[in-house]
Design an enzyme around this catalytic site. Structure first.
Site, PDB file in Angstrom:
ATOM      1  N   ASP A 143     -25.354  -8.810  62.945  1.00 40.93           N
ATOM      2  CA  ASP A 143     -25.439  -9.450  64.265  1.00 40.93           C
ATOM      3  C   ASP A 143     -24.606 -10.727  64.315  1.00 40.93           C
ATOM      4  O   ASP A 143     -24.820 -11.591  65.151  1.00 40.93           O
ATOM      5  CB  ASP A 143     -26.907  -9.729  64.643  1.00 40.93           C
ATOM      6  CG  ASP A 143     -27.582 -10.768  63.761  1.00 40.93           C
ATOM      7  OD1 ASP A 143     -27.049 -11.089  62.683  1.00 40.93           O
ATOM      8  OD2 ASP A 143     -28.660 -11.255  64.155  1.00 40.93           O
ATOM      9  N   ALA A 199      -1.131  11.036 101.554  1.00 41.75           N
ATOM     10  CA  ALA A 199      -2.436  10.376 101.675  1.00 41.75           C
ATOM     11  C   ALA A 199      -3.534  11.408 101.879  1.00 41.75           C
ATOM     12  O   ALA A 199      -3.351  12.385 102.595  1.00 41.75           O
ATOM     13  CB  ALA A 199      -2.403   9.417 102.851  1.00 41.75           C
ATOM     14  N   ARG A 207     -35.539  -8.851  69.982  1.00 36.87           N
ATOM     15  CA  ARG A 207     -35.220  -9.790  71.051  1.00 36.87           C
ATOM     16  C   ARG A 207     -34.211  -9.221  72.057  1.00 36.87           C
ATOM     17  O   ARG A 207     -34.025  -9.764  73.128  1.00 36.87           O
ATOM     18  CB  ARG A 207     -34.699 -11.111  70.445  1.00 36.87           C
ATOM     19  CG  ARG A 207     -35.817 -11.938  69.802  1.00 36.87           C
ATOM     20  CD  ARG A 207     -35.288 -13.081  68.947  1.00 36.87           C
ATOM     21  NE  ARG A 207     -34.927 -12.634  67.607  1.00 36.87           N
ATOM     22  CZ  ARG A 207     -34.428 -13.427  66.668  1.00 36.87           C
ATOM     23  NH1 ARG A 207     -34.194 -14.698  66.925  1.00 36.87           N
ATOM     24  NH2 ARG A 207     -34.120 -12.948  65.469  1.00 36.87           N
ATOM     25  N   ASN A 236     -11.113  20.795  92.215  1.00 38.33           N
ATOM     26  CA  ASN A 236     -10.993  21.329  90.853  1.00 38.33           C
ATOM     27  C   ASN A 236     -12.289  21.924  90.332  1.00 38.33           C
ATOM     28  O   ASN A 236     -12.300  22.574  89.315  1.00 38.33           O
ATOM     29  CB  ASN A 236     -10.505  20.222  89.901  1.00 38.33           C
ATOM     30  CG  ASN A 236     -11.466  19.058  89.837  1.00 38.33           C
ATOM     31  OD1 ASN A 236     -12.145  18.742  90.813  1.00 38.33           O
ATOM     32  ND2 ASN A 236     -11.540  18.426  88.687  1.00 38.33           N
TER      33      ASN A 236
HETATM   34  C1  UD1 Z   1     -30.886 -15.265  59.819  1.00 32.34           C
HETATM   35  C2  UD1 Z   1     -31.068 -16.269  58.667  1.00 32.34           C
HETATM   36  C3  UD1 Z   1     -30.895 -17.684  59.194  1.00 32.34           C
HETATM   37  C4  UD1 Z   1     -29.543 -17.835  59.843  1.00 32.34           C
HETATM   38  C5  UD1 Z   1     -29.318 -16.750  60.923  1.00 32.34           C
HETATM   39  C6  UD1 Z   1     -27.860 -16.749  61.339  1.00 32.34           C
HETATM   40  C7  UD1 Z   1     -32.644 -15.251  57.050  1.00 32.34           C
HETATM   41  C8  UD1 Z   1     -34.020 -15.236  56.538  1.00 32.34           C
HETATM   42  N1  UD1 Z   1     -32.380 -16.092  58.050  1.00 32.34           N
HETATM   43  O1  UD1 Z   1     -31.931 -15.465  60.754  1.00 32.34           O
HETATM   44  O2  UD1 Z   1     -31.005 -18.613  58.122  1.00 32.34           O
HETATM   45  O3  UD1 Z   1     -29.409 -19.127  60.395  1.00 32.34           O
HETATM   46  O4  UD1 Z   1     -29.604 -15.417  60.406  1.00 32.34           O
HETATM   47  O5  UD1 Z   1     -27.617 -15.842  62.383  1.00 32.34           O
HETATM   48  O6  UD1 Z   1     -31.811 -14.520  56.530  1.00 32.34           O
HETATM   49  N2  UD1 Z   1     -32.054  -7.339  58.795  1.00 32.34           N
HETATM   50  C9  UD1 Z   1     -32.248  -6.214  58.038  1.00 32.34           C
HETATM   51  N3  UD1 Z   1     -33.465  -5.999  57.473  1.00 32.34           N
HETATM   52  C10 UD1 Z   1     -34.503  -6.874  57.589  1.00 32.34           C
HETATM   53  C11 UD1 Z   1     -34.289  -8.036  58.371  1.00 32.34           C
HETATM   54  C12 UD1 Z   1     -33.063  -8.243  58.953  1.00 32.34           C
HETATM   55  O7  UD1 Z   1     -31.341  -5.402  57.874  1.00 32.34           O
HETATM   56  O8  UD1 Z   1     -35.565  -6.596  57.029  1.00 32.34           O
HETATM   57  C13 UD1 Z   1     -30.733  -7.564  59.398  1.00 32.34           C
HETATM   58  C14 UD1 Z   1     -30.778  -7.593  60.909  1.00 32.34           C
HETATM   59  O9  UD1 Z   1     -30.495  -6.297  61.431  1.00 32.34           O
HETATM   60  C15 UD1 Z   1     -29.669  -8.591  61.279  1.00 32.34           C
HETATM   61  C16 UD1 Z   1     -29.573  -9.489  60.059  1.00 32.34           C
HETATM   62  O10 UD1 Z   1     -30.256  -8.832  58.987  1.00 32.34           O
HETATM   63  O11 UD1 Z   1     -28.437  -7.935  61.490  1.00 32.34           O
HETATM   64  C17 UD1 Z   1     -30.189 -10.867  60.283  1.00 32.34           C
HETATM   65  O12 UD1 Z   1     -31.552 -10.718  60.671  1.00 32.34           O
HETATM   66  P1  UD1 Z   1     -32.197 -11.562  61.863  1.00 32.34           P
HETATM   67  O13 UD1 Z   1     -33.592 -11.105  62.053  1.00 32.34           O
HETATM   68  O14 UD1 Z   1     -31.306 -11.572  63.039  1.00 32.34           O
HETATM   69  O15 UD1 Z   1     -32.228 -13.023  61.194  1.00 32.34           O
HETATM   70  P2  UD1 Z   1     -32.245 -14.431  61.961  1.00 32.34           P
HETATM   71  O16 UD1 Z   1     -33.603 -14.707  62.423  1.00 32.34           O
HETATM   72  O17 UD1 Z   1     -31.153 -14.457  62.963  1.00 32.34           O
HETATM   73 MG    MG Z   2     -29.912 -12.998  63.725  1.00 30.24          MG
END
Ligand code: UD1
Ligand code: MG
Length: 431
Positions: free
Chosen positions: A99, A357, A14, A363
């Protein structure tokens, strides 16, 4: 012993970026490093789960360990990647999302404290707009039973105001068991970390939700959310700067970096940008529209308006740097002045020297950079071009409009310009 596992393997589709999401910056530092800084006082060990081909992320989190999640199969799967590093570990483990970088140390402390009363503690919030966050489902007694992802939630569940912030904490022996039991039969076909809540509840364990303000728990998934988070970080930094004795005349117009250091009685006028690596000592005035990066400004100096201080610059005590003056790798001695329209690069300027001025240090010869040295008390006439490498001795003077190509001995006057010729009758009328 407590461990934090930080999930950061997602590319962050995103964000529409070539860079991993957690490397996007807030106040001049990757968001992952903000989170690590908040977690360090609370956890003895930090493990970051990175994606394949993210060497810049692994470098940014070092010396903390990184493990790679080769396939992005969900947050639950990502958390499991830390297991090989935690064999036989008997303490608590928390899972954090990379994040979610605005969490404070105090809130993480509340989370680990809650975990001592419950088998699983999680952070939750009540955002103004719950958007697509996972919802925290409670039973009639108020006990947390599970988290349902927005994509899987019914209309009724989507109406729940309590949202999952994505941070959980439990004994690693429990958490790792719950993680290995996860399935992926859901709308997104992913292993959800959030399902550990239902697993804990299913074993009859106690789950506790710790609520914290949305401003701390907000996730960053798009650049719009990145900008909202930046505003929050800036507000915190400005407040800290003011509370420690700096005046920000119009705080909202000043951009600070995570490591900006402003001394007491520093006054910052509107529209000033502090890029990373700036230290400003006491009683300095920074006037409007100045830009500072990787530099030190000593006590009582005056900078700007419209000054640009580039890396490796040091402005001495009480020195003045005025409008449209650019300094790069420049050391200005105490009380030196460069007040108007000047470029000083790769230069040492002695104490109390005056730079007229329009002075330019030439350089760069197109291939290499060369140094200019200006002695203490020297007077550089307006519009002098100093062709480096070159030295102007202490108390020497260069005549206005000189192109100085040879060293000027101390206490002497250098004139390096064409002589004026006056031709009578050849004015406008005589053309
Ligand atoms: C997630 C939560 C949601 C919560 C929200 C809060 C889950 C399933 N959902 O959703 O309940 O309200 O965060 O911000 O956990 N990541 C990995 N590997 C993966 C998937 C994700 O390392 O396979 C990491 C991403 O880099 C990110 C974090 O996990 O830093 C969260 O993933 P993201 O896809 O942002 O989850 P959300 O949809 O925000
Ligand atoms: Mg997230």
């Amino acid at each position: 012993m407590r461990v934090a596992i930080i999930l950061a393997a997602g590319q962050g589709t995103r964000m529409k970026s070539a860079m991993p999401k957690v490397m996007h910056k807030l106040a001049g530092r990757p968001m992952i490093n903000h989170l690590i800084a908040a977690a360090e006082p609370v956890f003895d060990r930090i493990i970051v789960v990175a994606g394949p081909g993210m060497p810049e992320l692994e470098r940014a989190v070092a010396p903390h360990a990184s493990v790679i999640q080769a396939e992005r199969l969900g947050t639950g799967h990502a958390a499991r990647m830390a297991a090989p590093l935690l064999e036989g570990f008997a303490g608590d483990a928390a899972v954090l999302y990379g994040d979610n970088p605005l969490i404070t140390t105090a809130t993480l402390e509340r989370l680990v404290a809650a975990r001592s009363d419950a088998d699983l503690a999680l952070l939750a919030m009540r955002p103004g707009d719950p958007a697509k966050y996972g919802r925290v489902v409670q039973d009639a007694t108020g006990a947390v039973t599970r988290i349902v992802e927005w994509a899987d939630a019914s209309e009724e569940e989507r109406a729940i105001g309590l949202c999952n912030a994505g941070v959980v904490c439990a004994a690693w022996t429990d958490l790792s068991r719950w993680l290995s039991g996860l399935g992926n039969a859901n709308r997104q076909g992913e292993y959800y970390l959030t399902d550990v809540v239902a697993a804990a509840h299913g074993e009859g364990r106690r789950v506790q939700a710790v609520e914290a303000p949305e401003a701390e728990l907000r996730g960053i998934n798009s650049r719009v959310e990145l900008a909202t988070a930046e505003a929050e970080v800036q507000a915190r930094l400005r407040e800290a700067a003011m509370l420690s004795g700096a005046t920000l005349v119009q705080p909202a117009s000043v951009t600070l970096s995570w490591d900006t250091k402003l001394g007491r009685d520093v006054v910052v006028d509107p529209n000033v940008v502090f890029a990373p690596g700036v230290t400003v000592e006491d009683e300095v005035a920074i006037r409007a529209f100045s830009h500072l990066e990787q530099c030190v400004v000593r006590r009582g100096a005056i900078i700007g308006p419209y000054a640009r201080l580039r890396p490796a610059t040091e402005v001495g005590e009480g020195a003045h740097v005025g409008n449209f003056v650019e300094l790069k790798a420049a050391h200005l001695g105490a009380g030196a002045k460069a007040n108007h329209l000047t470029y000083l690069g790769d230069v040492t300027v002695g104490a109390a020297a005056n730079i007229g001025a329009g002075t330019i240090t030439c350089n760069y010869d197109g291939v290499n950079k060369h140094r200019t040295e200006i002695g203490a008390g020297a007077f550089i006439g307006s519009d002098t071009a100093l062709v480096a490498p070159v030295r102007v001795g202490a108390r020497a003077i260069t005549a206005a409009g000189s192109v100085v190509t040879e060293d000027v001995p101390e206490d002497s006057l250098a004139i390096a310009r064409g002589r004026q010729v006056n031709k009578p009758g050849r004015g406008v009328k005589g053309k």
